[in-house]
Design a protein around this motif. Structure first.
Motif, PDB file in Angstrom:
ATOM      1  N   TYR A 176     -12.392  -7.219  11.371  1.00 36.84           N
ATOM      2  CA  TYR A 176     -10.998  -8.135  11.891  1.00 36.84           C
ATOM      3  C   TYR A 176     -11.266  -9.024  10.767  1.00 36.84           C
ATOM      4  O   TYR A 176     -11.865 -10.404  10.852  1.00 36.84           O
ATOM      5  CB  TYR A 176     -11.011  -7.879  13.038  1.00 36.84           C
ATOM      6  N   ASP A 219      -8.001 -12.744   9.769  1.00 39.00           N
ATOM      7  CA  ASP A 219      -7.114 -13.082  10.077  1.00 39.00           C
ATOM      8  C   ASP A 219      -6.225 -14.165   9.478  1.00 39.00           C
ATOM      9  O   ASP A 219      -7.055 -14.948   8.970  1.00 39.00           O
ATOM     10  CB  ASP A 219      -6.654 -13.766  11.646  1.00 39.00           C
ATOM     11  N   HIS A 263      -0.144 -13.111   9.252  1.00 39.20           N
ATOM     12  CA  HIS A 263       0.633 -13.702   9.735  1.00 39.20           C
ATOM     13  C   HIS A 263       1.596 -14.753   9.393  1.00 39.20           C
ATOM     14  O   HIS A 263       1.640 -15.341   8.202  1.00 39.20           O
ATOM     15  CB  HIS A 263       0.294 -14.449  10.692  1.00 39.20           C
ATOM     16  N   GLN A 322      -4.515  -1.486   8.861  1.00 41.09           N
ATOM     17  CA  GLN A 322      -5.871  -1.135   8.854  1.00 41.09           C
ATOM     18  C   GLN A 322      -6.541   0.211   7.647  1.00 41.09           C
ATOM     19  O   GLN A 322      -5.254   1.186   7.186  1.00 41.09           O
ATOM     20  CB  GLN A 322      -5.510   0.733  10.103  1.00 41.09           C
ATOM     21  N   TYR A 373      -9.592  -3.595  10.015  1.00 39.52           N
ATOM     22  CA  TYR A 373      -8.282  -4.189  10.430  1.00 39.52           C
ATOM     23  C   TYR A 373      -8.106  -5.567   9.772  1.00 39.52           C
ATOM     24  O   TYR A 373      -8.518  -7.330  10.031  1.00 39.52           O
ATOM     25  CB  TYR A 373      -8.049  -5.285  11.695  1.00 39.52           C
ATOM     26  N   TYR A 374      -6.735  -5.907   9.102  1.00 39.09           N
ATOM     27  CA  TYR A 374      -6.392  -7.107   8.558  1.00 39.09           C
ATOM     28  C   TYR A 374      -5.563  -7.746   8.624  1.00 39.09           C
ATOM     29  O   TYR A 374      -4.065  -6.730   9.018  1.00 39.09           O
ATOM     30  CB  TYR A 374      -5.797  -6.719   6.664  1.00 39.09           C
ATOM     31  N   TYR A 375      -5.365  -8.963   9.785  1.00 41.22           N
ATOM     32  CA  TYR A 375      -3.881  -9.444  10.482  1.00 41.22           C
ATOM     33  C   TYR A 375      -3.289 -10.459   9.053  1.00 41.22           C
ATOM     34  O   TYR A 375      -3.564 -11.285   8.603  1.00 41.22           O
ATOM     35  CB  TYR A 375      -3.960 -10.340  11.346  1.00 41.22           C
ATOM     36  N   LEU A 421       4.304 -10.990  12.157  1.00 40.19           N
ATOM     37  CA  LEU A 421       2.041 -10.280  12.002  1.00 40.19           C
ATOM     38  C   LEU A 421       2.198  -9.342  10.738  1.00 40.19           C
ATOM     39  O   LEU A 421       2.673  -8.121  11.076  1.00 40.19           O
ATOM     40  CB  LEU A 421       2.323 -10.343  13.136  1.00 40.19           C
ATOM     41  N   TYR A 422       1.756  -8.969   9.955  1.00 41.80           N
ATOM     42  CA  TYR A 422       1.546  -7.596   9.212  1.00 41.80           C
ATOM     43  C   TYR A 422      -0.175  -7.218   9.438  1.00 41.80           C
ATOM     44  O   TYR A 422      -0.612  -8.126   9.655  1.00 41.80           O
ATOM     45  CB  TYR A 422       2.048  -7.884   7.685  1.00 41.80           C
ATOM     46  N   THR A 423       0.367  -5.815  10.173  1.00 38.18           N
ATOM     47  CA  THR A 423      -1.688  -5.101  10.342  1.00 38.18           C
ATOM     48  C   THR A 423      -1.682  -4.426   9.040  1.00 38.18           C
ATOM     49  O   THR A 423      -0.915  -3.231   9.299  1.00 38.18           O
ATOM     50  CB  THR A 423      -1.717  -4.743  10.874  1.00 38.18           C
TER      51      THR A 423
END
Length: 823
Positions: free
Chosen positions: A26, A28, A128, A111, A124-126, A107-109
């Protein structure tokens, strides 16, 4: 379908994704964007095998797909249209959003799936995304733009839009243009308690956030105050124990100023009586009756407030001007009398004498004046300064006057002058520059007394020569008498050269000088070679002083200016003259020139080029040439056209005068003469000259004709004739062939086996050019080409029976044979 695919990917992830001990990685991050601008959302550093971008709005938990790529290229969803202009950056999973709206915040995610076929890895790239709004221009509001000093005001900086946090800076610009920050913080409201006059000025607020900074327009804050206690300035400024003082008849100005906004209104009072309204009260020619109390009342009409100040003015009047110092010789210039006086004034002035470092003996008891007497032996050196000091109550400091006794800086001077048309000789003696004036007199003509006897008049011609006239001079600072002597002598004239020679045409200067400075002096007079008195004219130029006189003879001529010139001078004792011989010589005769070429240029015969040479042994002695030409007698002829007889017209060109062309360059050897008449005959010659001396002209020559080559013209004419004859022959043969039955005799004659010949002589006059020659078929079987002119130089033309060239003025006879052959 997309939901099922996302579910499958999640199952695949939970079943096979074990990048690190079977865990998903992950990441963030937080990104900031600006409304209307562009932002890039990153999804790893390399392009994954598959990726899915999803979006979750703030304060919600719903995840919606924005764009995905399952290995067959990116697919952008309809949701992306509400987030701005969404594009996928080539060769990466990064997403670019242009023209960013506020709705794109959330929030943009991303995968990302790597190495699916072997050992799948899932990231997973979160991201904001925070969308910021730029600040708009603020508006400044003030509770009171004209508050009274001591009151409280507030200032508010209003913004229509902008993302916080916002910082506010309040700036003040005073009357002098200096800008300073008086408040800052994160609040848009500022309270100012107890405002004062220093708060007057321009105000603006500056608002800034993380996106930009903006500032408002200026608002002028005008503080109302006053009036303060007035300040009174008196001009001229003189302070006494009782207040201010002024001198009588001076102009006194009282200036009142009190700090106030709006400006104060002023009223002046004299001894409690109103006398003037305004800030400046001026009394012209103040008198002693103007002594009293003066009060200035300042009023602020806006606040209805006032203040007042009173001063006392005393008028004094000192004596007019300053003390008067004078000195006079006394006791036949053996003593010096000093006088100092300063009359008038109230109260009276006190005066006393003083020398540089010691007091001069004398009393100062008298008020208003003081006199002393000093003998010559008590005076110091060549110069003595005496100072008188005067004091008065109306003056802050004493007033002085001074007088200086000094010897003249030089010795006595004796001069002599002639007066009344040389009837009298006046001898003058002076010893100027001293104080007081020296006493002078001539020896044997009077005795020393208080008045000068410095002028001695002698009848002209009776002055003694060689014996000096003696003048005596005396001064109070000098115990002895000085003298000067004047000796009169007759003048003696000198010159640099008694015989002066010059070439004709040049200017020459003759000089005449006095050997010494004779007294009395007399002007030097010049006489020319004809015995006439010389004056400034175009021929003569005179330059003179008291000691010399120079005569310049301009543009000298051998016959007019050669001879004896005389300069004379005289005084009361005698006279002298001096003769100077002027010899004006002619320039040497230039060498002879010979014409070596005279030829026409071109066929128009209107320009002739000349070339000449100078004698070989001549190295110098000429300054230019004169090229001359004139017309000569000639009878031109012309030939009539066709078979008509020759008609000759007589054009008589009479011999004319020589025309001149002057060449002032001695190195020129070639010259062209133009604008000639082509039908005329000319003669040319050249003459060298040396300044004004003209040499012998060369032998006159007639120009020769230019060489020409007419071979091309003859060939062209021949070819043209051949073409013309060929065309005529073809036309004749066609005619005969078509009419052979009608005229068989002509047909047999032309096509028979016999030949016919014809011969004809053609006369080519001189100077005519051949236009063309060729054979021709006539009625009898032969013909000749039309006549043509040919110049004498065109000899290459060759035909059968051509005659040889004859004399220069004879025509050229050419015989051309034309044959016609039939088959």
């Amino acid at each position: 379908m997309l939901t099922q695919l996302l579910g499958l990917l999640f199952l695949l992830h939970s079943a096979n994704s074990q990048p690190i001990n079977g865990e998903v990685v992950y990441r963030d991050t937080t990104m900031y964007g600006v409304v209307g601008k562009a932002v890039i959302l990153e999804c790893g550093s390399t392009l994954p095998d598959m990726y899915i971008w999803s979006f979750t709005r703030p304060r919600t938990e719903t995840i919606k797909a924005v764009v995905y790529d399952l290995g067959q290229g990116p697919r952008i969803q309809k949701l992306a249209q509400t987030l701005g202009q969404v594009t996928v950056i080539s060769k990466s999973a990064d997403v670019s959003i242009d023209k960013l709206p506020m709705s794109a915040q959330g929030l943009y995610t991303c995968q990302a799936f790597y190495d699916i076929d072997n050992a799948p890895v899932v990231y997973y790239y979160y991201v904001h995304l925070r969308v910021r709004v730029p600040l708009t221009k603020p508006h400044l509001l003030v509770s009171d733009v004209s508050p009274v000093e001591g009151s409280t005001i507030w200032l508010r900086c209003n913004l229509d839009n902008g993302t916080g946090p916002i910082q506010y800076v309040w700036q003040q610009e005073n009357r002098h243009g200096n800008i300073s920050a008086f408040a800052q913080g994160n609040t848009s409201l500022v309270n100012v308690t107890a405002v004062n006059r220093n708060h007057t000025g321009w105000y603006r607020c500056l608002a800034s956030n993380a996106v930009n900074s903006e500032r408002s327009d200026r608002i002028w804050l005008d503080i109302i105050f006053g009036p303060d206690i007035p300040q009174i300035n008196v001009t001229p400024y003189t302070v006494t124990e009782r207040g201010y003082s002024a001198l009588e008849r001076e102009t006194v100005s009282l200036q009142c100023h009190a700090q106030s906004n709006p400006p104060s209104q002023y009223v002046w009072f004299y001894n409690n009586s109103q006398v003037y309204s305004g800030p400046q009260f001026t009394i012209t020619k103040v008198l002693r009756i103007h002594t009293g109390d003066y009060a200035c009342l300042a009023q602020n009409t806006y606040l209805n407030t006032r203040s007042k100040k009173t001063i006392s003015l005393t008028v004094y009047y000192p004596p007019d001007g300053s003390p008067s110092c004078s000195m006079q010789p006394a006791m036949n210039h053996t003593s010096l009398r000093l006088r100092c006086s300063w009359a008038g004034g109230f109260p009276p002035a006190y005066v006393h004498w003083a020398e540089n470092l010691r007091r001069v003996e004398g009393d100062e008891v008298d008020i208003g004046h003081n006199d002393i007497l000093l003998p010559s032996e008590d005076l110091a050196g060549n110069s003595s300064l005496f100072t008188c000091t005067g004091s008065h109550l109306a003056l802050k400091q004493a007033v002085e006057c001074s007088t200086r006794a000094s010897l003249p800086p030089s010795e006595p001077v004796c001069l002599a002058y002639v007066r009344t048309n040389e009837q009298y000789l006046m001898l003058s003696c002076s010893w100027d520059g001293g104080a007081p004036n020296a006493l002078v007199w001539w020896e044997g003509h009077g005795t020393p007394r208080e008045e000068n006897y410095n002028i001695l008049i002698i009848r002209y011609g009776t002055a003694r020569s060689g014996r000096p006239y003696v003048c005596h001079a005396k001064h109070p600072l000098l115990g002895q008498t000085k003298t000067c002597r004047l000796t009169l002598e007759a003048p003696v004239l000198l010159t640099q050269r008694r015989v002066v020679s010059v070439y004709e045409g040049a200017d020459v200067q003759l000089s005449c000088n006095l050997r010494a400075n004779y007294l009395p002096t007399s002007q030097i007079t010049w006489f020319n070679n004809h015995g006439l008195d010389v004056r400034d004219t175009s021929k003569y130029v005179l330059l003179r002083t008291s000691a010399w006189a120079n005569l310049t003879v301009r543009d000298t001529d051998e016959t007019q200016d050669s001879g004896e010139y005389r300069c004379t001078s005289s005084n009361a004792v005698g006279g002298a003259d001096l003769n100077i011989t002027l010899v004006v010589k002619k320039h040497p005769m230039p060498p002879n020139a010979t014409l070596i070429r005279v030829m026409y240029i071109g066929r128009l015969r209107n320009e002739v080029e000349l070339e000449w040479k100078i004698e070989e042994d001549a190295q110098q002695g000429w300054t230019g040439f004169v090229v001359q030409h004139r017309g000569a007698n000639k009878q031109p002829r012309r030939r009539a056209s066709g078979n008509d007889s020759m008609e000759e017209t007589q054009e008589r060109i009479s011999a004319s005068v020589w025309h001149h062309n002057i060449i002032q360059d001695p190195d020129v050897r070639i010259h062209t003469v133009g604008r000639l008449t082509p039908t005329a005959k000319y003669q040319f010659r050249v003459t060298p000259f040396n300044h004004r001396t003209v040499g012998h002209p060369s032998a006159a020559k007639t120009p020769a004709e230019p060489r020409a080559n007419n071979y091309a013209a003859v060939i062209g004419a021949g070819i043209g004739g051949m073409l013309f004859a060929a065309i005529a022959t073809v036309l004749l043969l066609v005619y005969i062939f078509r009419n052979r039955n009608n005229n068989p005799r002509l047909h047999d004659m032309l096509f028979g086996l016999h030949h016919s010949q014809s011969r004809e002589n053609i006369n080519f006059p001189e100077d005519e050019v051949v236009n063309g020659t060729e054979t021709g078929i006539g009625e009898m079987g032969s013909s000749s080409s039309p006549g043509a002119r040919i110049p004498r130089a065109a000899s290459p033309l060759t035909t059968a029976g051509q005659a040889p060239p004859t004399g220069d003025n004879e025509p050229v006879n050419v015989t051309i044979t034309v044959q016609a052959t039939g088959s």
